[in-house]
Write a protein that holds these residues in place. Structure first.
Motif, PDB file in Angstrom:
ATOM      1  N   VAL A 272      93.653 101.934  -8.713  1.00  0.00           N
ATOM      2  CA  VAL A 272      92.939 102.431  -7.537  1.00  0.00           C
ATOM      3  C   VAL A 272      91.452 102.187  -7.743  1.00  0.00           C
ATOM      4  CG1 VAL A 272      92.450 104.432  -6.100  1.00  0.00           C
ATOM      5  CG2 VAL A 272      94.712 104.170  -7.145  1.00  0.00           C
ATOM      6  N   ASP A 273      90.850 101.401  -6.861  1.00  0.00           N
ATOM      7  CA  ASP A 273      89.417 101.120  -6.936  1.00  0.00           C
ATOM      8  C   ASP A 273      88.597 102.120  -6.130  1.00  0.00           C
ATOM      9  OD1 ASP A 273      89.837  98.817  -8.480  1.00  0.00           O
ATOM     10  OD2 ASP A 273      90.315  97.671  -6.686  1.00  0.00           O
ATOM     11  N   LEU A 275      89.069 105.786  -3.631  1.00  0.00           N
ATOM     12  CA  LEU A 275      89.927 106.813  -3.049  1.00  0.00           C
ATOM     13  C   LEU A 275      89.043 107.928  -2.514  1.00  0.00           C
ATOM     14  CD1 LEU A 275      92.758 107.886  -2.473  1.00  0.00           C
ATOM     15  CD2 LEU A 275      92.714 108.975  -4.723  1.00  0.00           C
ATOM     16  N   VAL A 291      91.281 104.280   0.960  1.00  0.00           N
ATOM     17  CA  VAL A 291      91.810 103.838  -0.322  1.00  0.00           C
ATOM     18  C   VAL A 291      91.679 102.328  -0.455  1.00  0.00           C
ATOM     19  CG1 VAL A 291      94.165 103.614   0.588  1.00  0.00           C
ATOM     20  CG2 VAL A 291      93.830 103.921  -1.860  1.00  0.00           C
ATOM     21  N   SER A 292      91.385 101.906  -1.664  1.00  0.00           N
ATOM     22  CA  SER A 292      91.425 100.495  -2.037  1.00  0.00           C
ATOM     23  C   SER A 292      92.190 100.418  -3.344  1.00  0.00           C
ATOM     24  CB  SER A 292      90.014  99.921  -2.204  1.00  0.00           C
ATOM     25  OG  SER A 292      90.079  98.582  -2.648  1.00  0.00           O
ATOM     26  N   ALA A 293      93.262  99.639  -3.374  1.00  0.00           N
ATOM     27  CA  ALA A 293      94.133  99.663  -4.554  1.00  0.00           C
ATOM     28  C   ALA A 293      94.882  98.350  -4.687  1.00  0.00           C
ATOM     29  CB  ALA A 293      95.129 100.825  -4.456  1.00  0.00           C
ATOM     30  N   SER A 351      97.586  94.226  -2.470  1.00  0.00           N
ATOM     31  CA  SER A 351      96.266  94.866  -2.437  1.00  0.00           C
ATOM     32  C   SER A 351      95.955  95.322  -1.015  1.00  0.00           C
ATOM     33  CB  SER A 351      95.183  93.896  -2.922  1.00  0.00           C
ATOM     34  OG  SER A 351      95.158  92.732  -2.118  1.00  0.00           O
ATOM     35  N   SER A 426      91.736 100.427 -13.957  1.00  0.00           N
ATOM     36  CA  SER A 426      90.932 101.147 -12.978  1.00  0.00           C
ATOM     37  C   SER A 426      89.599 101.547 -13.584  1.00  0.00           C
ATOM     38  CB  SER A 426      91.678 102.395 -12.498  1.00  0.00           C
ATOM     39  OG  SER A 426      91.801 103.308 -13.558  1.00  0.00           O
ATOM     40  N   TYR A 465      85.639 107.226  -6.083  1.00  0.00           N
ATOM     41  CA  TYR A 465      86.588 108.265  -5.709  1.00  0.00           C
ATOM     42  C   TYR A 465      85.788 109.439  -5.160  1.00  0.00           C
ATOM     43  CZ  TYR A 465      89.481 105.747  -9.116  1.00  0.00           C
ATOM     44  OH  TYR A 465      90.151 104.789  -9.823  1.00  0.00           O
TER      45      TYR A 465
END
Length: 710
Positions: A272-273, A275, A291-293, A351, A426, A465
């Motif tokens: 997770v980049d 959140l 979110v970016s994951a 992604s 991460s 985050y």
């Protein structure tokens, strides 16, 4: 079976045959179809007796006209009946010595039975792999056939075309077919899925995928390939198959049970980049998150598959279902696509980068949403259904495919026993630490049993985050003791610098040894296990409040790592107000004095008594200090409260007498440190008064620098 002959075996039963005996020296029969000779068969020495009421034939049917043979098969397959003329010469001498050879001619209208039920199971699957010779992709398998026990066959390989809505989707090389008398057979199949050539071809594949995903299934039209493409079967059979179309439904085929894989077996890592979550009382039933994951997917490649499969655009439309499979919320996802890239044979990375994923609870279904939240928090159990569609654009080994509204339906049933922070690549595992600094501690109110505090905290968040929550409070327990209630009126945590105000109701237990033990463990660098739990009205977000009522979670803090940048396994480092500024030990007077600063505003703070033992290297005793400030400090009212510590002022204590230990090792160390400093660990019991609250606690200060003076 070849162009001129078909070898066949058949049993003809005569169940009502009487006591007669029939011997037939020979039968020569010719079959005609629409006036054209199809072929003939010759059989000899046939006999039927009261004991053996059947004739077993194992003969050759000689094909005289391949065109007529092909037309006969086409009529039989298309209408399930066939009209033929049978002309036979039968020797009747077996019924009487002088009887002649009889010529028999009869027109027969034969109604064929319906096709038998066939069970087909695919096994020994290999592929699919890119087919460099024919183009497209090719896979092969062995089909296990289950037919009625009376059927058997052995047929040379044939080639078939599979069509959907008039579009040829794939070609297959089938056979040789081997079906045994038991009805069980083997059918090797090699299927080549064609390269996509037209938009109609793409639309046909998309429609097949939609029907398969919805569970509806689809029907393919199967016919023989062009006779000129292969020569492994007789010409008349190839011509007939070319003109015969057999419908085949997808649900006829069963894949092996070990093909399906649980999701946890194929998802290898989640990174997770970014959140960010938002939840407020105003939008109690409409929380959202950004979110970016990246998700790594590795499907076990047991079939030597080698294909290209990349999803360029995957936009989901999802709703959540309750235990009765009724929707209670919709998931609002923007049109920004999820991308799936292929990194290996059957290895993929999915992604996504969403600024806002909203959850909208359907009006009237708020109770179902609350129940789902409660299971997740209090029971550690997520059990919901997911129903929706996907818009998919993907690049494959056979070309580009775009699918609109591909149905998805799955059940999520996940039991988790503890909260975890995922590792991997991460930010949290990249030597980053959030810096937390206590900037203000203010006492709002005090009683003997409770101290109400307002604490300002600065948070330097290096992660992408964050969260916003309008209000929430949790109870904190230690060893069964409710030590505090901690809450925020509004928590906004973004990347970068944040200021957070935390409200703490510290419950005071002056006579309970567990309170002393908590301070001792925390100051000694040991692991401290705390439990947080919800309670009624702990938040104004109604579904969250209902869920938190039964929530509790234990977690352990390694206090030895707090503030460590080099080896901390956690995610933050703390900066706390420095209370003890300096300690000086005077050898001649055998006394010590300390300079302290009180960081707490809003209430008077007194030190009343102090009992301490100093150690060198944690096990060599140096001396004992016992001092009662209430007897030594003057007071206009008589009895003193002790040494007053004004807010944010440096106060130096009077010289406090120390009883030296007789250990020569300890004093040798002290003498060598004259004029410098010595690291001393101090075990201390302290009694204090904060406003109206008496505090008793025990701490262990490790390796504190003490100035050594004459």
């Amino acid at each position: 079976m070849n162009d001129d002959a078909v070898l066949f075996a058949v049993d003809i039963q005569f169940p009502d045959w009487g006591d007669r005996v029939a011997n037939i020296p020979f039968v020569n029969a010719t079959i005609y179809h629409h006036g054209h000779t199809v072929g003939w068969v010759y059989a000899s020495n046939l006999k039927v007796t009261p004991q053996e009421k059947r004739i077993s034939l194992y003969e050759v049917f000689h094909v005289a006209n391949s065109d007529a043979m092909a037309r006969l098969l086409i009529d039989a397959a298309s209408s399930r009946r066939v009209a033929v003329n049978a002309q036979a010469k039968i020797a009747l001498s077996g019924f009487g010595k002088y009887l002649p050879v009889a010529d028999v001619s009869r027109n027969l209208d034969v109604v064929l039975p319906p096709p038998p039920n066939v069970n087909v199971t695919a096994c020994d699957v290999v592929g699919p792999v890119v087919d460099m010779r024919r183009g497209g992709i090719t896979a092969q398998a062995n089909l296990k056939l289950g037919l009625p026990a009376f059927a058997s066959a052995n047929v040379s390989p044939i080639w078939l075309d599979f069509s959907y809505h008039g579009i040829v989707i794939a070609a297959a090389e089938v056979g040789p077919v081997s079906i045994y008398a038991s009805g069980v057979g083997d059918l090797p199949v090699k299927v080549n899925v064609r390269q996509i050539e037209t938009s109609a071809h793409e639309a046909a594949l998309a429609d097949m995928a939609i029907k398969a995903s919805s569970g509806e299934g689809f029907e393919l039209a199967v016919s023989g390939a062009d006779p000129s493409r292969y020569d492994t079967a007789p010409l008349w059979l190839r011509r007939a198959l070319r003109n015969i179309t057999i419908p085949v439904r997808s649900d006829m085929f069963q894949l092996p049970h070990d093909v399906s894989l649980p999701i946890e077996d194929i998802v290898k890592s989640v990174a997770v980049d970014k959140l960010y979550g938002y939840w407020s009382a105003k939008d109690s039933f409409n929380p959202w998150a950004g979110v970016s994951a990246q998700v790594s997917i590795d499907i076990p490649n047991t079939t030597a598959a080698d294909v290209k499969f990349e999803i360029e655009s995957l936009v989901p439309n999802i709703q959540l279902l309750d235990e009765d499979q009724l929707p209670f919320a919709t998931v609002d996802i923007p049109t920004t696509p999820i991308r799936v890239m292929q990194t290996g044979e059957l290895q993929f990375v999915a992604s996504c980068d969403y600024d806002r994923i909203g959850l909208s609870v359907i009006p009237g279904r708020e109770l179902q949403f609350t129940r789902a939240m409660k299971r997740a928090l209090s029971d550690r159990h997520v059990a919901i259904g997911v129903d929706g569609t996907l818009n998919v654009s993907m690049t494959t080994s056979i070309g580009q495919i775009h699918i609109e509204a591909l149905p998805i339906a799955t059940n999520i049933d996940w039991k988790f026993d503890r909260l975890e922070v995922a590792g991997g690549d991460s930010e949290m595992s990249n030597n980053k630490l959030a810096e937390i600094s206590v900037t203000r501690i203010h006492v709002l109110d005090t009683t003997r049993d409770q101290i109400k505090l307002e604490i300002d905290i600065g948070v330097e968040n290096p992660f992408t985050y964050g969260a916003f929550i309008s209000d929430m409070a949790l109870e904190v327990n230690y060893a069964g003791l409710h030590i505090a209630t901690v809450g925020v009126k509004e928590l906004s945590l973004l990347q970068g610098t944040n200021n957070v105000t935390v409200y703490v109701d510290f419950n005071n237990y002056p006579g309970d040894p567990r309170q002393r033990m908590l301070f001792l463990e925390a100051s000694s660098g040991k692991n401290v296990t705390l439990e947080i739990s919800g309670f009624p009205n702990c938040t104004t977000i109604s579904p969250l409040e209902e869920s938190l009522r039964g929530f509790s979670q234990k977690f352990t803090i390694d206090t030895s790592q707090l503030g460590s940048h080099s080896s901390s396994p956690g995610i933050f480092t703390g900066k706390f107000p420095k209370v003890l500024r300096e300690v000086v030990f005077h050898i001649f007077t055998m006394s010590a004095e300390a300079t302290v600063v009180n960081p707490v505003s809003g209430a008077s703070v007194w030190i009343q008594t102090i009992d301490a033992i100093g150690y060198y290297e944690d096990d060599i005793p140096l001396g004992v200090l016992e001092y009662d400030f209430t007897d030594k400090q003057p007071s206009r009212q008589g009895q003193s409260n002790g040494l007053l510590l004004p807010y944010n002022q440096a106060i130096t204590t009077p010289r406090l007498p120390i009883t030296a230990n007789e250990t020569s090792i300890g004093w040798d160390v002290v003498r060598r440190a004259i004029g410098g400093t010595l690291d001393v660990s101090v075990f201390t019991n302290i009694q204090m008064q904060v406003g109206n609250a008496p505090l008793n606690f025990t701490i262990m200060g490790r390796n504190a620098p003490v100035k050594i003076r004459l």
